[in-house]
Design an enzyme around this catalytic site. Sequence first.
Site, PDB file in Angstrom:
ATOM      1  N   HIS A 276       0.798  -1.213  -0.074  1.00 49.57           N
ATOM      2  CA  HIS A 276       0.064   0.067   0.034  1.00 49.57           C
ATOM      3  C   HIS A 276       0.828   1.208  -0.095  1.00 49.57           C
ATOM      4  O   HIS A 276       0.819   2.010  -1.047  1.00 49.57           O
ATOM      5  CB  HIS A 276      -0.910  -0.033   1.163  1.00 49.57           C
ATOM      6  CG  HIS A 276      -1.608  -1.125   1.607  1.00 49.57           C
ATOM      7  ND1 HIS A 276      -2.812  -1.400   0.862  1.00 49.57           N
ATOM      8  CD2 HIS A 276      -1.691  -2.151   2.296  1.00 49.57           C
ATOM      9  CE1 HIS A 276      -3.454  -2.629   1.006  1.00 49.57           C
ATOM     10  NE2 HIS A 276      -2.656  -3.031   1.872  1.00 49.57           N
TER      11      HIS A 276
HETATM   12  C1  BDR Z   1      -3.228   0.548   5.066  1.00 48.83           C
HETATM   13  O1  BDR Z   1      -3.193   0.089   6.649  1.00 48.83           O
HETATM   14  C2  BDR Z   1      -2.032  -0.326   7.043  1.00 48.83           C
HETATM   15  O2  BDR Z   1      -2.280  -1.451   7.661  1.00 48.83           O
HETATM   16  C3  BDR Z   1      -1.057  -0.059   6.150  1.00 48.83           C
HETATM   17  O3  BDR Z   1       0.139   0.395   6.685  1.00 48.83           O
HETATM   18  C4  BDR Z   1      -1.665   1.112   5.163  1.00 48.83           C
HETATM   19  O4  BDR Z   1      -1.158   2.337   5.319  1.00 48.83           O
HETATM   20  C5  BDR Z   1      -3.665  -0.250   4.271  1.00 48.83           C
HETATM   21  O5  BDR Z   1      -5.227  -0.469   4.388  1.00 48.83           O
END
Ligand code: BDR
Length: 346
Positions: A276
């Site tokens: 992400h």
């Molecule tokens: C987001 O949530 C966190 O777990 C990750 O770091 C990312 O920023 C993804 O949904």
Amino acid sequence: MEKNPDGIFPAGADMVRAATEFKCGDLLRLGTEMPEIRKIIIDTDPGQDDAVAIMAALASPELDVLGLTVVAGNVPLALTEKNARKICELSGRPKTKVFAGAIRPMVRDLVTAENVHGKTGLNGPVLPDPTMPLQDQYAVDFIVETLMREKSGSVTICALGPLTNIGLALVREPRIAPRIREIVLMGGGLFEGGNLTPAAEFNICVDPHAADLVLRSGVPIVIVPLDCTHKVLTTAKRIAAFRDLGTAPGIAVAEMLEFFERFDEAKYGTDGGPLHDPCVIAYLLKPELFSGRHINVEVETVSELTLGMTVADWWGVTNRPKNATYLLEVDDQGVFDLLVERIGRL
Ligand code: BDR
Ligand code: CA
């Protein structure tokens, strides 16, 4: 300036602000010959994917990382701030300023994600406890002070966690809003739904009230949602490319991603999990790898069932004001090539 058959414009910050149809790459080419060094604040809750994003930013000469502002999210603040410092040291950048911010969301109780990131938030490699200091200043004060000091329109905020620090900064000093060049945030989901609840993505759902505030702030916003990041998968081959760098940062990234991907691999049945947060940094460095639309995006803050949902008007079925560029398509291999190349510089 071409629009593709779906009417989707390649995304780009200043392009959107000017409501033009430039390709992002064109903007850069049209600019001066001197490459621009972009000042950024990274707001983060590391997190393995946050870590890779931070490392890529620290390795990039196009970016001037003014500071890391840390927030509670994937794990509590005491761990996220420590993880941020571990990552700076792993990157060989112990002079980076790291500020601790909000210990909890604005209204809701904190929800964490040890099930995804492990107990420390950074499970995978064994990294030493950091020796570099945590700054004394509160992260929210650092954000306000920096934006009031730096030239208006020169500082970009990269938001990789719940938006609490940024929301608090906007409340504390509303005059910062028109001074922010852009907020590029990882959060939300439309066609992909949510990952914390069926409707809501983690970063938005943990602090929907802060997210609502940010989306209503009038600041130019680019959203990197699950719709985009779910296409950027940490396949075995891609992880091997980090390991094959043969450096401590490269090997640590491989170990982090191997731990991080197991949760989503089991959930989605894919080779690799979505990477992400590094997409935010990849977007700043190479916006031409992404495309999306400038649309209205609002956050559900009331319904128990859909709390934290990003209601994105992709099809333009309302007259609600367009407030964000919502990225949907990505050149996933391009993102990985870029990240490997950058981590290789550390
Ligand atoms: C987001 O949530 C966190 O777990 C990750 O770091 C990312 O920023 C993804 O949904
Ligand atoms: Ca994060």
